[in-house]
Design a protein around this motif. Structure first.
Motif, PDB file in Angstrom:
ATOM      1  N   ALA A  50       0.823  -1.208   0.000  1.00  0.00           N
ATOM      2  CA  ALA A  50       0.000   0.000   0.000  1.00  0.00           C
ATOM      3  C   ALA A  50       0.859   1.261   0.000  1.00  0.00           C
ATOM      4  O   ALA A  50       0.534   2.254  -0.666  1.00  0.00           O
ATOM      5  N   VAL A  51       1.977   1.227   0.730  1.00  0.00           N
ATOM      6  CA  VAL A  51       2.865   2.390   0.795  1.00  0.00           C
ATOM      7  C   VAL A  51       3.551   2.621  -0.546  1.00  0.00           C
ATOM      8  O   VAL A  51       3.657   3.767  -1.007  1.00  0.00           O
ATOM      9  N   PHE A  52       4.010   1.565  -1.192  1.00  0.00           N
ATOM     10  CA  PHE A  52       4.627   1.732  -2.518  1.00  0.00           C
ATOM     11  C   PHE A  52       3.626   2.345  -3.496  1.00  0.00           C
ATOM     12  O   PHE A  52       3.978   3.212  -4.313  1.00  0.00           O
ATOM     13  N   GLU A  53       2.377   1.910  -3.429  1.00  0.00           N
ATOM     14  CA  GLU A  53       1.359   2.453  -4.324  1.00  0.00           C
ATOM     15  C   GLU A  53       1.093   3.924  -4.027  1.00  0.00           C
ATOM     16  O   GLU A  53       0.927   4.735  -4.948  1.00  0.00           O
ATOM     17  N   ALA A  54       1.079   4.286  -2.742  1.00  0.00           N
ATOM     18  CA  ALA A  54       0.868   5.679  -2.368  1.00  0.00           C
ATOM     19  C   ALA A  54       2.031   6.556  -2.816  1.00  0.00           C
ATOM     20  O   ALA A  54       1.841   7.669  -3.332  1.00  0.00           O
ATOM     21  N   LEU A  55       3.252   6.080  -2.626  1.00  0.00           N
ATOM     22  CA  LEU A  55       4.430   6.853  -3.034  1.00  0.00           C
ATOM     23  C   LEU A  55       4.523   6.965  -4.550  1.00  0.00           C
ATOM     24  O   LEU A  55       5.010   7.970  -5.083  1.00  0.00           O
ATOM     25  N   ASP A  56       4.052   5.951  -5.249  1.00  0.00           N
ATOM     26  CA  ASP A  56       4.045   6.003  -6.714  1.00  0.00           C
ATOM     27  C   ASP A  56       3.160   7.149  -7.197  1.00  0.00           C
ATOM     28  O   ASP A  56       3.445   7.776  -8.218  1.00  0.00           O
ATOM     29  N   ALA A  57       2.093   7.419  -6.451  1.00  0.00           N
ATOM     30  CA  ALA A  57       1.161   8.473  -6.830  1.00  0.00           C
ATOM     31  C   ALA A  57       1.521   9.834  -6.221  1.00  0.00           C
ATOM     32  O   ALA A  57       0.882  10.842  -6.537  1.00  0.00           O
ATOM     33  N   HIS A  58       2.535   9.882  -5.369  1.00  0.00           N
ATOM     34  CA  HIS A  58       2.908  11.119  -4.675  1.00  0.00           C
ATOM     35  C   HIS A  58       3.633  12.069  -5.637  1.00  0.00           C
ATOM     36  O   HIS A  58       4.663  11.726  -6.212  1.00  0.00           O
ATOM     37  N   SER A  91      -1.515 -16.782  -0.862  1.00  0.00           N
ATOM     38  CA  SER A  91      -1.528 -16.647  -2.315  1.00  0.00           C
ATOM     39  C   SER A  91      -1.245 -15.223  -2.769  1.00  0.00           C
ATOM     40  O   SER A  91      -0.900 -15.003  -3.937  1.00  0.00           O
ATOM     41  N   LYS A  92      -1.361 -14.254  -1.874  1.00  0.00           N
ATOM     42  CA  LYS A  92      -1.136 -12.849  -2.221  1.00  0.00           C
ATOM     43  C   LYS A  92       0.299 -12.389  -1.942  1.00  0.00           C
ATOM     44  O   LYS A  92       0.645 -11.245  -2.228  1.00  0.00           O
ATOM     45  N   LEU A  93       1.118 -13.268  -1.377  1.00  0.00           N
ATOM     46  CA  LEU A  93       2.455 -12.859  -0.957  1.00  0.00           C
ATOM     47  C   LEU A  93       3.280 -12.332  -2.121  1.00  0.00           C
ATOM     48  O   LEU A  93       3.926 -11.289  -2.025  1.00  0.00           O
ATOM     49  N   ALA A  94       3.297 -13.036  -3.230  1.00  0.00           N
ATOM     50  CA  ALA A  94       4.117 -12.625  -4.369  1.00  0.00           C
ATOM     51  C   ALA A  94       3.648 -11.296  -4.935  1.00  0.00           C
ATOM     52  O   ALA A  94       4.461 -10.469  -5.364  1.00  0.00           O
ATOM     53  N   ASP A  95       2.341 -11.074  -4.922  1.00  0.00           N
ATOM     54  CA  ASP A  95       1.797  -9.810  -5.438  1.00  0.00           C
ATOM     55  C   ASP A  95       2.232  -8.648  -4.559  1.00  0.00           C
ATOM     56  O   ASP A  95       2.588  -7.578  -5.059  1.00  0.00           O
ATOM     57  N   ASN A  96       2.231  -8.838  -3.254  1.00  0.00           N
ATOM     58  CA  ASN A  96       2.672  -7.774  -2.347  1.00  0.00           C
ATOM     59  C   ASN A  96       4.157  -7.471  -2.530  1.00  0.00           C
ATOM     60  O   ASN A  96       4.570  -6.307  -2.583  1.00  0.00           O
ATOM     61  N   VAL A  97       4.960  -8.517  -2.629  1.00  0.00           N
ATOM     62  CA  VAL A  97       6.407  -8.346  -2.750  1.00  0.00           C
ATOM     63  C   VAL A  97       6.780  -7.704  -4.091  1.00  0.00           C
ATOM     64  O   VAL A  97       7.820  -7.049  -4.206  1.00  0.00           O
ATOM     65  N   ALA A  98       5.937  -7.852  -5.100  1.00  0.00           N
ATOM     66  CA  ALA A  98       6.210  -7.282  -6.423  1.00  0.00           C
ATOM     67  C   ALA A  98       5.909  -5.784  -6.490  1.00  0.00           C
ATOM     68  O   ALA A  98       6.123  -5.168  -7.539  1.00  0.00           O
ATOM     69  N   ALA A  99       5.457  -5.178  -5.392  1.00  0.00           N
ATOM     70  CA  ALA A  99       5.087  -3.756  -5.411  1.00  0.00           C
ATOM     71  C   ALA A  99       6.207  -2.835  -5.890  1.00  0.00           C
ATOM     72  O   ALA A  99       5.963  -1.906  -6.666  1.00  0.00           O
ATOM     73  N   PRO A 100       7.483  -3.033  -5.465  1.00  0.00           N
ATOM     74  CA  PRO A 100       8.546  -2.159  -5.979  1.00  0.00           C
ATOM     75  C   PRO A 100       8.722  -2.272  -7.488  1.00  0.00           C
ATOM     76  O   PRO A 100       9.023  -1.288  -8.164  1.00  0.00           O
ATOM     77  N   GLU A 101       8.514  -3.462  -8.022  1.00  0.00           N
ATOM     78  CA  GLU A 101       8.647  -3.688  -9.464  1.00  0.00           C
ATOM     79  C   GLU A 101       7.534  -2.999 -10.230  1.00  0.00           C
ATOM     80  O   GLU A 101       7.763  -2.420 -11.303  1.00  0.00           O
ATOM     81  N   ARG A 102       6.314  -3.042  -9.691  1.00  0.00           N
ATOM     82  CA  ARG A 102       5.173  -2.389 -10.346  1.00  0.00           C
ATOM     83  C   ARG A 102       5.248  -0.876 -10.267  1.00  0.00           C
ATOM     84  O   ARG A 102       4.695  -0.173 -11.118  1.00  0.00           O
ATOM     85  N   CYS A 103       5.886  -0.361  -9.241  1.00  0.00           N
ATOM     86  CA  CYS A 103       5.996   1.092  -9.048  1.00  0.00           C
ATOM     87  C   CYS A 103       6.669   1.707 -10.276  1.00  0.00           C
ATOM     88  O   CYS A 103       7.669   1.210 -10.770  1.00  0.00           O
ATOM     89  N   SER A 104       6.126   2.809 -10.770  1.00  0.00           N
ATOM     90  CA  SER A 104       6.668   3.424 -11.987  1.00  0.00           C
ATOM     91  C   SER A 104       7.944   4.217 -11.727  1.00  0.00           C
ATOM     92  O   SER A 104       8.656   4.566 -12.669  1.00  0.00           O
ATOM     93  N   LYS A 218      11.723   2.021 -17.328  1.00  0.00           N
ATOM     94  CA  LYS A 218      11.476   0.962 -16.354  1.00  0.00           C
ATOM     95  C   LYS A 218      10.403   0.002 -16.855  1.00  0.00           C
ATOM     96  O   LYS A 218      10.587  -1.225 -16.820  1.00  0.00           O
ATOM     97  N   ARG A 219       9.308   0.551 -17.346  1.00  0.00           N
ATOM     98  CA  ARG A 219       8.222  -0.306 -17.839  1.00  0.00           C
ATOM     99  C   ARG A 219       8.678  -1.110 -19.051  1.00  0.00           C
ATOM    100  O   ARG A 219       8.398  -2.311 -19.163  1.00  0.00           O
ATOM    101  N   LEU A 220       9.386  -0.463 -19.961  1.00  0.00           N
ATOM    102  CA  LEU A 220       9.859  -1.132 -21.170  1.00  0.00           C
ATOM    103  C   LEU A 220      10.811  -2.288 -20.837  1.00  0.00           C
ATOM    104  O   LEU A 220      10.675  -3.394 -21.369  1.00  0.00           O
TER     105      LEU A 220
END
Length: 267
Positions: A50-58, A91-104, A218-220
């Protein structure tokens, strides 16, 4: 995401870590704060996402740093928590840990001491790893009759190949910061006393580039990692063409011609 919602997400009490934002330096720090081993709990993983997502939008943040206080970055997860967690939660562990990777935005992991299990997996999901000489990386799950469950072996194999990944995962072997640099896991290995200086320098280096070009790169690169070469080249061409119409590209070209520092605005 509304800026007020972002601020609220960052100001709540977090389980085992803190968050600070320095708008003047366009930097945010996520700091693991459960010394000496900085064990990462189950709820903490969701909060980190949640914090990575918030900082991504900051709007005031250009670069995010993940680091830790104490002797070790993290010895890994709360082992008993795995037995107590539901199958749906696990089952959600990998999705949570992938937050830095998803961050733009660029994310830097600063590792020292033990960096095991989910601590290593979180670091592998970041864009850059700056390590101290005391750093020891490991995925020790075989000792528990398990395997990494949050992308650790998969990301590692992309970076260092199948033989070295089997060495670390199937034998639960630790490697040093110097070896991590040699194998391509880390971008820098410095004495622990110089970690802060090295991190500051990397943050400032990343800040001087166009945020739009950084997000695109990063996305590319992430998408290209899992694409055939022909598809990756095609994607790169489309991204290049799109950036040619940006204000930042025009500013970069004009600054180059005028022999001055570019003033990128991310548009």
């Amino acid at each position: 995401m509304d800026q007020e919602i972002i601020e609220r997400a960052l100001e709540v009490d977090h389980d085992g870590f803190s968050v600070s934002v320095d708008v003047e330096r366009e930097r945010a720090d996520i700091v693991l704060e459960r010394p000496p081993l900085n064990v990462i709990s189950m709820p903490q993983r969701e909060q980190l996402r949640a914090v990575f997502e918030a900082l991504d939008a900051h709007e005031g943040v250009r670069v995010i740093v993940l680091r830790a206080v104490g002797e070790h970055f993290s010895s890994g997860g709360n082992i008993r928590g795995f037995l107590e967690a539901s199958a749906e939660h696990v089952s959600k562990l990998a999705d949570n840990v992938a937050a830095p990777e998803r961050c733009s935005k660029p994310v830097i992991a600063v590792n020292h001491g033990y960096c095991f299990g989910v601590g290593f997996e979180l670091s592998l999901a970041c864009d850059f790893r700056v390590v101290g000489e005391s750093c020891r990386y490991a995925l020790p799950e075989q000792n528990l009759g398990q395997i990494p469950g949050s992308g650790g072996s998969a990301r590692l194999q992309k970076m260092i190949g199948i033989a070295r990944t089997k060495h670390m995962v199937m034998r639960s072997k630790r490697i040093s910061g110097a070896t991590a640099l040699d194998w391509g896991i880390a971008v820098e290995c410095v004495p622990d006393a110089e970690l802060e200086t090295a991190t500051d320098a990397l943050v400032d280096e990343l800040r001087r580039f166009s945020p739009l070009a950084q997000r695109t790169a990063k996305r590319l690169i992430n998408d290209g990692e899992n694409s055939p070469l022909s598809v990756a080249i095609e994607m790169e061409g489309h991204c290049y063409a799109r950036l040619r119409t940006s204000d930042d590209f025009r500013e970069g070209v004009e600054a180059f011609g005028e022999k001055r520092k570019a003033n990128f605005r991310g548009s």
